[in-house]
Scaffold this motif. Structure first.
Motif, short mmCIF file in Angstrom:
data_model
loop_
_atom_site.label_atom_id
_atom_site.label_comp_id
_atom_site.label_asym_id
_atom_site.label_seq_id
_atom_site.Cartn_x
_atom_site.Cartn_y
_atom_site.Cartn_z
N PHE A 33 2.74 -11.75 6.83
CA PHE A 33 3.87 -12.53 7.34
C PHE A 33 4.74 -13.01 6.18
N SER A 34 4.09 -13.42 5.09
CA SER A 34 4.83 -13.89 3.92
C SER A 34 5.58 -12.75 3.25
N ILE A 35 5.00 -11.57 3.26
CA ILE A 35 5.68 -10.40 2.68
C ILE A 35 6.95 -10.09 3.46
N ILE A 36 6.87 -10.14 4.78
CA ILE A 36 8.04 -9.84 5.62
C ILE A 36 9.08 -10.96 5.52
N ALA A 37 8.63 -12.21 5.58
CA ALA A 37 9.50 -13.38 5.45
C ALA A 37 10.72 -13.25 6.38
N ASP A 38 11.92 -13.27 5.83
CA ASP A 38 13.15 -13.20 6.63
C ASP A 38 13.73 -11.80 6.72
N GLN A 39 12.94 -10.81 6.32
CA GLN A 39 13.45 -9.45 6.25
C GLN A 39 13.00 -8.62 7.46
N ALA A 40 13.54 -7.42 7.54
CA ALA A 40 13.04 -6.39 8.47
C ALA A 40 12.53 -5.26 7.58
N LEU A 41 11.22 -5.05 7.59
CA LEU A 41 10.62 -4.10 6.67
C LEU A 41 9.87 -3.01 7.42
N ALA A 42 9.90 -1.79 6.88
CA ALA A 42 9.10 -0.69 7.40
C ALA A 42 7.65 -0.90 7.00
N ALA A 43 6.76 -0.29 7.76
CA ALA A 43 5.33 -0.44 7.49
C ALA A 43 4.98 0.02 6.08
N GLN A 44 5.62 1.12 5.64
CA GLN A 44 5.32 1.64 4.31
C GLN A 44 5.66 0.63 3.22
N GLU A 45 6.77 -0.11 3.43
CA GLU A 45 7.18 -1.10 2.43
C GLU A 45 6.25 -2.31 2.45
N VAL A 46 5.83 -2.73 3.65
CA VAL A 46 4.88 -3.83 3.75
C VAL A 46 3.58 -3.44 3.05
N ALA A 47 3.13 -2.19 3.30
CA ALA A 47 1.90 -1.71 2.68
C ALA A 47 2.03 -1.66 1.17
N ARG A 48 3.18 -1.18 0.69
CA ARG A 48 3.38 -1.08 -0.76
C ARG A 48 3.31 -2.45 -1.42
N ARG A 49 4.00 -3.43 -0.81
CA ARG A 49 4.02 -4.77 -1.39
C ARG A 49 2.66 -5.45 -1.28
N GLY A 50 1.88 -5.06 -0.27
CA GLY A 50 0.57 -5.67 -0.09
C GLY A 50 -0.57 -4.86 -0.65
N ASN A 51 -0.27 -3.77 -1.38
CA ASN A 51 -1.30 -2.89 -1.96
C ASN A 51 -2.30 -2.43 -0.91
N ALA A 52 -1.77 -1.96 0.22
CA ALA A 52 -2.63 -1.54 1.33
C ALA A 52 -2.26 -0.12 1.77
N ASP A 53 -3.07 0.44 2.64
CA ASP A 53 -2.85 1.78 3.17
C ASP A 53 -1.73 1.75 4.22
N SER A 54 -0.80 2.70 4.15
CA SER A 54 0.38 2.69 5.04
C SER A 54 -0.01 2.87 6.50
N ARG A 55 -0.86 3.84 6.79
CA ARG A 55 -1.24 4.10 8.18
C ARG A 55 -1.96 2.89 8.78
N ALA A 56 -2.90 2.34 8.03
CA ALA A 56 -3.66 1.20 8.53
C ALA A 56 -2.76 -0.03 8.69
#
Length: 332
Positions: A33-56
């Protein structure tokens, strides 16, 4: 013939309710939730910023949408208003620390049957970092109290009171708000030494260091100081068994001058002990987490106060978000 056709579904929904709990816990732990904040982000970008797997990550984000915590627009995700308010770390109303405290309790709750059989608390098998657990608990309590205090404190009349004891006061949130609302008041936070750095930093942040001091001690062993003319015990009793509660209330009464006010804030059960729901469940939380803690009924708390020489005991109209209540009495 009685029709119980809907009952299996209701029971299975109840049984699987932890799926939503674990989904929320994972998202808070990963700070999605903090990564997204006030933005609209694609899952791949959320995953990248959170060092996580894109599909998961996409699967988790979709589930959060289904739970009403995120909104999906084409291939991007936004926070809902509630998520932005309560689940983003930069929000003053963030409750994620308390959610992480709940997360740290999951393993013990999953072994509730063992606690019922043995009557003893559960020792976690997983080694959570103790500093992280302490931070989650202290910050969680701080944030919850910060949300409750502005509503609760003005309901309590401390006119003429000048020396407050905040017993087990942790980060000092209540002492801070009592002093802000009552300019004549000075306060002492009494808690374990491990709490001192956080409390003193918090008090200094409100520019109240000259009116609020911290005394390190164990309320089972050490004197509380005083005399005080008002004592505040917020969520102290439920961590202790009945005999220790009686001792704590007696010691608190001894630290009060004649005419001093004792205020107890607790999850209070009805005399049947079957309601409200939150205090009833909280007793089980104390079963898995403590040696003898439990929720108490109003009658039980009243009796402990009376035995300690407290009279004119009244229950205020206040009802907290988790069915907490207030009992106020006067020392003879």
């Amino acid at each position: 013939m009685e029709n119980n056709g809907h009952q299996p579904g209701k029971l299975l929904n109840l049984s699987g309710a932890y799926w939503e709990t674990c989904t929320l816990h994972a998202a808070v732990k990963l700070e999605l939730f903090s990564i997204i904040a006030d933005q609209a982000l694609a899952a791949q970008e959320v995953a990248r910023r959170g060092n996580a797997d894109s599909r998961a990550t996409a699967m988790l984000l979709d589930a959060l949408c289904a739970m009403g915590l995120l909104q999906k627009e084409a291939d991007t995700y936004r926070n809902t208003r509630d998520a932005r308010t309560f689940l983003c770390k930069d929000s003053p109303r963030y409750v994620g620390y308390m959610i992480m405290h709940h997360h740290h309790l999951v393993e013990s709750w999953a072994r509730l049957d063992e606690a019922v059989v043995t009557g003893k608390p559960i020792s976690p098998l997983l080694a959570h970092d103790e500093d992280i657990r302490r931070e989650s608990f202290l910050m969680g309590m701080f944030n919850l109290a910060m949300g409750m205090a502005p509503e609760l404190v003005p309901t309590l009349d401390l006119a003429g009171k000048t020396r407050l004891l905040d017993l087990g006061g942790g980060p000092g949130t209540w002492a801070i708000h009592f002093c802000k609302h009552n300019p004549q008041l000075k306060a002492t936070i009494f808690d374990l030494a491990t709490t001192r750095p956080f409390a003193e930093k918090t008090v200094a942040g409100f520019n109240l260091a000259e009116r609020i001091n911290f005394v390190s001690g164990d309320f089972h062993k050490d004197a509380f100081g005083g005399p005080y003319d008002v004592a505040w015990l917020s969520h102290i009793l439920h961590g202790e068994g009945p005999e220790d509660c009686r001792k704590i209330i007696r010691k608190t009464a001894e630290a009060l001058e004649s005419g001093g006010k004792m205020i107890i804030h607790e999850f209070i059960l009805d005399d049947s002990k079957t309601a409200p729901l939150f205090p009833a469940l909280f007793s089980l939380n104390m079963l898995v987490a403590t040696d003898a803690g439990q929720s108490y009924t109003e009658s039980e708390i009243r009796q402990m106060m009376e035995n300690a020489g407290i009279e004119d005991i009244q229950r205020t109209a206040y009802r907290g978000p988790t069915d907490s209540g207030i009992l106020v009495g006067i020392k003879k």
